[in-house]
Motif scaffolding. Structure first.
Motif, short mmCIF file in Angstrom:
data_model
loop_
_atom_site.label_atom_id
_atom_site.label_comp_id
_atom_site.label_asym_id
_atom_site.label_seq_id
_atom_site.Cartn_x
_atom_site.Cartn_y
_atom_site.Cartn_z
N TRP A 11 0.82 -1.21 0.00
CA TRP A 11 0.00 0.00 0.00
C TRP A 11 0.85 1.26 0.00
O TRP A 11 0.59 2.21 -0.74
N ILE A 12 1.89 1.27 0.82
CA ILE A 12 2.74 2.46 0.91
C ILE A 12 3.52 2.67 -0.38
O ILE A 12 3.63 3.80 -0.87
N TYR A 13 4.04 1.60 -0.97
CA TYR A 13 4.75 1.75 -2.24
C TYR A 13 3.82 2.31 -3.31
O TYR A 13 4.21 3.15 -4.11
N ALA A 14 2.58 1.87 -3.32
CA ALA A 14 1.61 2.39 -4.28
C ALA A 14 1.37 3.88 -4.06
O ALA A 14 1.32 4.66 -5.02
N GLU A 15 1.22 4.27 -2.81
CA GLU A 15 0.97 5.69 -2.51
C GLU A 15 2.19 6.54 -2.83
O GLU A 15 2.06 7.64 -3.38
N VAL A 16 3.38 6.06 -2.52
CA VAL A 16 4.61 6.80 -2.86
C VAL A 16 4.74 6.89 -4.38
O VAL A 16 5.06 7.96 -4.91
N GLY A 17 4.48 5.79 -5.07
CA GLY A 17 4.55 5.82 -6.53
C GLY A 17 3.62 6.85 -7.13
O GLY A 17 4.00 7.61 -8.02
N LYS A 18 2.37 6.89 -6.63
CA LYS A 18 1.40 7.89 -7.12
C LYS A 18 1.89 9.30 -6.83
O LYS A 18 1.72 10.20 -7.65
N ASP A 19 2.48 9.49 -5.67
CA ASP A 19 2.89 10.82 -5.25
C ASP A 19 4.09 11.34 -6.05
O ASP A 19 4.14 12.52 -6.39
N ILE A 20 5.04 10.46 -6.36
CA ILE A 20 6.26 10.97 -6.99
C ILE A 20 6.26 10.92 -8.51
O ILE A 20 7.12 11.54 -9.13
N VAL A 21 5.31 10.23 -9.11
CA VAL A 21 5.33 10.09 -10.57
C VAL A 21 5.31 11.45 -11.27
O VAL A 21 6.01 11.65 -12.25
N ASP A 22 4.54 12.38 -10.77
CA ASP A 22 4.45 13.69 -11.41
C ASP A 22 5.59 14.63 -11.02
O ASP A 22 5.73 15.70 -11.59
N ASN A 23 6.38 14.23 -10.03
CA ASN A 23 7.46 15.08 -9.55
C ASN A 23 8.84 14.53 -9.85
O ASN A 23 9.84 15.15 -9.48
N SER A 24 8.93 13.38 -10.50
CA SER A 24 10.24 12.79 -10.74
C SER A 24 10.92 13.50 -11.92
O SER A 24 10.27 13.93 -12.87
N ALA A 25 12.22 13.62 -11.80
CA ALA A 25 13.01 14.30 -12.84
C ALA A 25 13.08 13.41 -14.08
O ALA A 25 13.15 12.19 -13.98
N PRO A 26 13.07 14.02 -15.25
CA PRO A 26 13.19 13.23 -16.48
C PRO A 26 14.53 12.47 -16.50
O PRO A 26 15.54 12.97 -16.02
N ASN A 27 14.49 11.28 -17.05
CA ASN A 27 15.70 10.46 -17.21
C ASN A 27 16.42 10.15 -15.90
O ASN A 27 17.63 9.98 -15.89
N ASN A 28 15.67 10.09 -14.80
CA ASN A 28 16.34 9.77 -13.54
C ASN A 28 16.62 8.27 -13.48
O ASN A 28 15.93 7.47 -14.11
N PRO A 29 17.62 7.87 -12.71
CA PRO A 29 18.00 6.46 -12.67
C PRO A 29 16.96 5.56 -12.01
O PRO A 29 17.06 4.34 -12.09
#
Length: 97
Positions: A11-29
Motif C-alpha cells: 500500500w505504501i509503495y503504491a501511494e509513494v509511486g502515485k505521489d512521486i510520478v508527477d514530480n520525478s526528474a526526467p531520465n532519472n536512474p
C-alpha cells in the motif's frame, strides 16, 4: 497475519509511486521504479491484496483480528522507518567501515 503484515509494504509503495510520478526528474536512474509503483497494474494488485485482507479479516475471530491489526501496525511502522531513513539520508551502522 502474514497478509496483514505485508499489506503496508504494498500500500505504501503504491501511494509513494502515485505521489512521486508527477514530480520525478526526467531520465532519472529510478524511473523504472517510479513507473512500476505508479502504474495501474501495481495499483490493481494492491487493491486485490487489500480486498483479500478484508475478506480474511471478516471471517476471523476477535483474537486473530487483533493480531492482524498489530501485525499491520508494526509493519507500517517499519515502512515509515525505511522511508524516513532515506529522507534523512541515514546510513546503516558499520557501512562506512
Amino acid at each position: 497475519m502474514v497478509l496483514a503484515s505485508l499489506l503496508p509494504c504494498f500500500w505504501i509503495y503504491a501511494e509513494v509511486g502515485k505521489d512521486i510520478v508527477d514530480n520525478s526528474a526526467p531520465n532519472n536512474p529510478y524511473q523504472a521504479w517510479v513507473d512500476t509503483y505508479s502504474g495501474e497494474e501495481f495499483h490493481t494488485a494492491v487493491r486485490n491484496v487489500i480486498a483479500t485482507v478484508d475478506r480474511v479479516a471478516a471471517r476471523v475471530d476477535a483474537d486473530t483480528l487483533e493480531k492482524m491489526h498489530a501485525a499491520y501496525t508494526h509493519a507500517a511502522r517499519l515502512e515509515w522507518l525505511f522511508w524516513d531513513s532515506a529522507f534523512e539520508q541515514r546510513q546503516w551502522p558499520g557501512l562506512d567501515e
